[in-house]
Design an enzyme around this catalytic site. Structure first.
Site, PDB file in Angstrom:
ATOM      1  N   HIS A 137     -19.068 -42.600 -37.655  1.00  0.00           N
ATOM      2  CA  HIS A 137     -19.312 -42.755 -39.099  1.00  0.00           C
ATOM      3  C   HIS A 137     -18.062 -42.244 -39.826  1.00  0.00           C
ATOM      4  O   HIS A 137     -17.379 -41.352 -39.327  1.00  0.00           O
ATOM      5  CB  HIS A 137     -20.532 -41.901 -39.449  1.00  0.00           C
ATOM      6  CG  HIS A 137     -21.044 -42.033 -40.838  1.00  0.00           C
ATOM      7  ND1 HIS A 137     -20.488 -41.375 -41.905  1.00  0.00           N
ATOM      8  CD2 HIS A 137     -22.090 -42.729 -41.341  1.00  0.00           C
ATOM      9  CE1 HIS A 137     -21.167 -41.652 -43.009  1.00  0.00           C
ATOM     10  NE2 HIS A 137     -22.140 -42.476 -42.691  1.00  0.00           N
ATOM     11  N   ASP A 214     -21.938 -35.173 -33.863  1.00  0.00           N
ATOM     12  CA  ASP A 214     -22.561 -35.657 -35.094  1.00  0.00           C
ATOM     13  C   ASP A 214     -23.925 -36.221 -34.694  1.00  0.00           C
ATOM     14  O   ASP A 214     -24.027 -37.324 -34.169  1.00  0.00           O
ATOM     15  CB  ASP A 214     -21.665 -36.736 -35.715  1.00  0.00           C
ATOM     16  CG  ASP A 214     -22.365 -37.498 -36.837  1.00  0.00           C
ATOM     17  OD1 ASP A 214     -23.545 -37.213 -37.115  1.00  0.00           O
ATOM     18  OD2 ASP A 214     -21.721 -38.391 -37.423  1.00  0.00           O
ATOM     19  N   GLN A 217     -27.993 -39.257 -36.548  1.00  0.00           N
ATOM     20  CA  GLN A 217     -28.962 -40.305 -36.176  1.00  0.00           C
ATOM     21  C   GLN A 217     -29.755 -39.945 -34.927  1.00  0.00           C
ATOM     22  O   GLN A 217     -30.622 -40.703 -34.507  1.00  0.00           O
ATOM     23  CB  GLN A 217     -28.229 -41.633 -35.925  1.00  0.00           C
ATOM     24  CG  GLN A 217     -27.554 -42.212 -37.138  1.00  0.00           C
ATOM     25  CD  GLN A 217     -28.541 -42.641 -38.221  1.00  0.00           C
ATOM     26  OE1 GLN A 217     -29.718 -42.875 -37.950  1.00  0.00           O
ATOM     27  NE2 GLN A 217     -28.060 -42.760 -39.449  1.00  0.00           N
ATOM     28  N   LYS A 240     -32.673 -37.587 -43.171  1.00  0.00           N
ATOM     29  CA  LYS A 240     -32.971 -38.634 -42.183  1.00  0.00           C
ATOM     30  C   LYS A 240     -34.105 -38.190 -41.266  1.00  0.00           C
ATOM     31  O   LYS A 240     -34.450 -38.863 -40.301  1.00  0.00           O
ATOM     32  CB  LYS A 240     -31.716 -38.932 -41.347  1.00  0.00           C
ATOM     33  CG  LYS A 240     -30.568 -39.518 -42.175  1.00  0.00           C
ATOM     34  CD  LYS A 240     -29.380 -39.808 -41.310  1.00  0.00           C
ATOM     35  CE  LYS A 240     -28.096 -39.996 -42.081  1.00  0.00           C
ATOM     36  NZ  LYS A 240     -27.986 -41.250 -42.824  1.00  0.00           N
ATOM     37  N   CYS A 378     -20.755 -47.487 -43.419  1.00  0.00           N
ATOM     38  CA  CYS A 378     -19.780 -46.371 -43.308  1.00  0.00           C
ATOM     39  C   CYS A 378     -19.233 -46.286 -41.894  1.00  0.00           C
ATOM     40  O   CYS A 378     -19.002 -45.183 -41.367  1.00  0.00           O
ATOM     41  CB  CYS A 378     -20.387 -45.039 -43.729  1.00  0.00           C
ATOM     42  SG  CYS A 378     -20.880 -45.009 -45.439  1.00  0.00           S
TER      43      CYS A 378
END
Ligand code: PMP
Length: 420
Positions: A137, A214, A217, A240, A378
Site C-alpha cells: 500500500h 503492515d 488487511q 477495518k 492506493c
C-alpha cells in the site's frame, strides 16, 4: 484453484456460521440506498461497526469522558483506566509479551511513519537498503521513499507473479550486507494475497534485519501472534476491524521501541522539560505525544472483544466460503477478469470487465445499492504490474451473505448491458 471445487453454490448455506444473527448486530446493514437494500462490499476500505461497539463509544462519551494521565479527579481516573484496559485488550489480541509494547497511533499509516522517523531516521544511513514488495500500500512505500531520499538509502522491491504472489526466491536474493530493514504487507488490499510472512521474517532475521508487518488487511481476518511471528513491528487500524476511525496500533518489541527516537514531541511523552534539555517518558508514552484518541481506543478495545467473541478462525473460514462462491460466480460471466488469483487469498475480489472503465462499474452498481471500491486502491505499483489503470474491488466481511454476492453478479450483468 482446486479449493473452488469444494465451494458451495447454495446461497446462504453455512453449517457453522449464523450470519443473520451477526447481521442483526450491524444497524447500518438495514439501510436502503436508492430504495434498494444496501449491499456493502467495501469492508477492506472500512468495515462497519456493530451495536456493542457503538454502545461502548456512547457510554464512554455519556459517562466516562475526560482527558487522561493528567488529573486526580474521578473522571480522569476512569478514562485513564479504560484507555489502559483497551491497550491490554490489544496486547492480548496480538499476543504481545507486555502491554507497553502496544502504542496507540492514529492508524496504520501513522504507525509506519512512526517507525520510519523513530527507527529509520536514527539507524538507516547512506547506501543502506530497505526491502519492500510490489504489493505494498502507498502508506508502506512513501514513508520509506522519503527516508531513502533524505539519507541516500536505496529501496529494493520484491516482484510478484501473474497470480499476485511474492517471488520468495527473488526476496532472498535481495539480501546483502547493506540490507537494514524489511517492511512487508501481510495481506494485499488490492489483490487479497496472503504473504508467507513467517518464513520471510525468519529469513530476514538470518541476516539480522528487523521486519515491520503492515497488517491492516490481516488483523480483521487472521489470528495474529506477534511472538510466534517474531516480527519487530506489526501494525493495523481499528476502522477495518469493526472499530472507529482515527486509531490503530503499532506493536513493537520493547527493546526496539526503547532504542528508537520519539516521532512526535509534546505533552505526555516527556519525563522532564527544561529549556536546556528534555528527557523522554518510558514506552509506550514516549510515542503517544498529546491527547491520544481516547474514545476511539476504548472503542477499538470493544471491537476486539466483539471479534474475539465470534472468533477469528470461524470468521476466516466463513469469509473463505464467501470468496470461493463469489469467485465461481464471477468466472461464469464472459468478459470479467479476476486480478489476483493467489492460492492463499483473503476475501478480496479485484476485477476488470472488458471494455468498461472501473469507475463506470462502481457507478452503475451503486444505483443498485451495491458498494464496491474502484480505483488503484492506493497500490499503484500493483496496477502497473498488471497493466491496468484501476480495478473494481469487492471485499467481503463476516457479515456479508451469499445473496449479496448474487446481487453483485446481477449488478455486473446490468453494467455489461448498459455499456456493451
Ligand atoms: N496498509 C494497507 C494494506 C491498507 O489496506 C491500508 C488502508 N487501505 C493502509 C495500510 C492504511 O491504513 P490507514 O488508512 O488506516 O492508515
Amino acid at each position: 484453484m482446486n479449493i473452488l471445487v469444494e465451494a458451495s453454490l447454495e446461497p446462504e448455506v453455512s453449517s457453522t456460521f449464523n450470519v443473520e444473527k451477526i447481521r442483526a448486530d450491524f444497524p447500518i446493514l438495514n439501510l436502503k440506498i436508492e430504495d434498494k437494500p444496501l449491499v456493502y462490499l467495501d469492508s477492506a476500505a472500512s468495515s462497519q461497526m456493530p451495536q456493542p461497539v457503538i454502545n461502548r463509544l456512547n457510554y464512554y462519551q455519556t459517562a466516562q469522558h475526560a482527558n487522561i494521565n493528567r488529573a486526580v479527579h474521578y473522571l480522569s481516573e476512569v478514562a485513564t483506566a479504560e484507555y489502559q484496559k483497551a491497550r491490554c485488550k490489544l496486547q492480548q489480541f496480538v499476543n504481545a509479551r507486555e502491554d507497553r509494547e502496544i502504542i496507540f497511533t492514529s492508524g496504520t499509516t501513522d504507525a509506519i511513519n512512526l517507525v520510519m522517523h523513530g527507527y529509520g531516521r536514527k539507524f538507516i544511513q547512506a547506501d543502506d537498503e530497505i526491502i519492500l514488495t510490489t504489493l505494498e500500500h502507498h502508506s508502506n512505500i512513501v514513508p520509506w521513499q522519503m527516508l531513502a531520499k533524505e539519507k541516500g538509502a536505496k529501496i529494493r522491491v520484491v516482484p510478484i507473479n501473474e497470480a499476485g504472489e511474492l517471488d520468495i526466491h527473488e526476496y532472498k536474493k535481495l539480501f546483502n550486507e547493506r540490507t537494514k530493514f524489511v517492511s512487508l504487507i501481510h495481506v494485499s488490499n488490492a489483490l487479497g494475497t496472503i504473504n508467507p510472512i513467517k518464513e520471510m521474517i525468519a529469513y530476514a532475521h538470518q541476516h539480522d534485519v528487523p521486519v515491520l508487518i503492515d497488517g491492516a488487511q490481516a488483523a480483521p481476518h487472521i489470528p495474529i501472534d506477534v511472538q510466534e511471528l517474531d516480527c519487530e513491528f506489526y501494525t493495523f487500524s481499528a476502522h477495518k476491524l469493526c472499530g472507529p476511525t482515527g486509531v490503530g496500533i503499532l506493536y513493537g518489541k520493547a527493546e526496539m521501541l526503547e532504542s528508537m527516537q520519539p516521532f512526535k514531541g509534546g505533552g505526555d511523552m516527556i519525563a522532564s522539560v527544561t529549556f536546556a534539555e528534555t528527557t523522554y517518558a518510558e514506552i509506550p508514552h514516549k510515542f503517544e505525544a498529546g491527547t491520544p484518541p481516547i474514545a476511539a481506543a476504548i472503542g477499538f478495545g470493544a471491537a476486539v472483544d466483539y471479534i474475539t467473541t465470534i472468533g477469528l478462525e470461524p470468521i476466516a473460514a466463513y469469509e473463505t466460503e464467501l470468496l470461493n462462491y463469489a469467485t465461481i460466480r464471477m468466472l461464469e460471466i464472459p468478459g470479467v477478469n479476476i486480478i489476483g488469483t493467489a492460492a492463499n487469498k483473503a476475501a478480496v475480489l479485484s476485477f476488470t470487465i472488458d471494455g468498461i472503465h472501473p469507475h463506470d462499474i462502481g457507478t452503475i452498481l451503486n444505483e443498485d445499492g451495491i458498494a464496491v471500491r474502484t480505483g488503484h486502491h492506493c497500490a499503484q505499483p500493483v496496477m502497473q504490474r498488471f497493466n491496468v489503470p484501476a480495478t473494481s474491488r469487492a471485499s467481503f466481511a463476516f457479515y456479508n451473505k451469499k445473496t449479496e454476492i448474487d446481487a453483485l453478479i446481477a449488478g455486473i450483468k446490468t453494467v455489461q448491458k448498459v455499456f456493451l
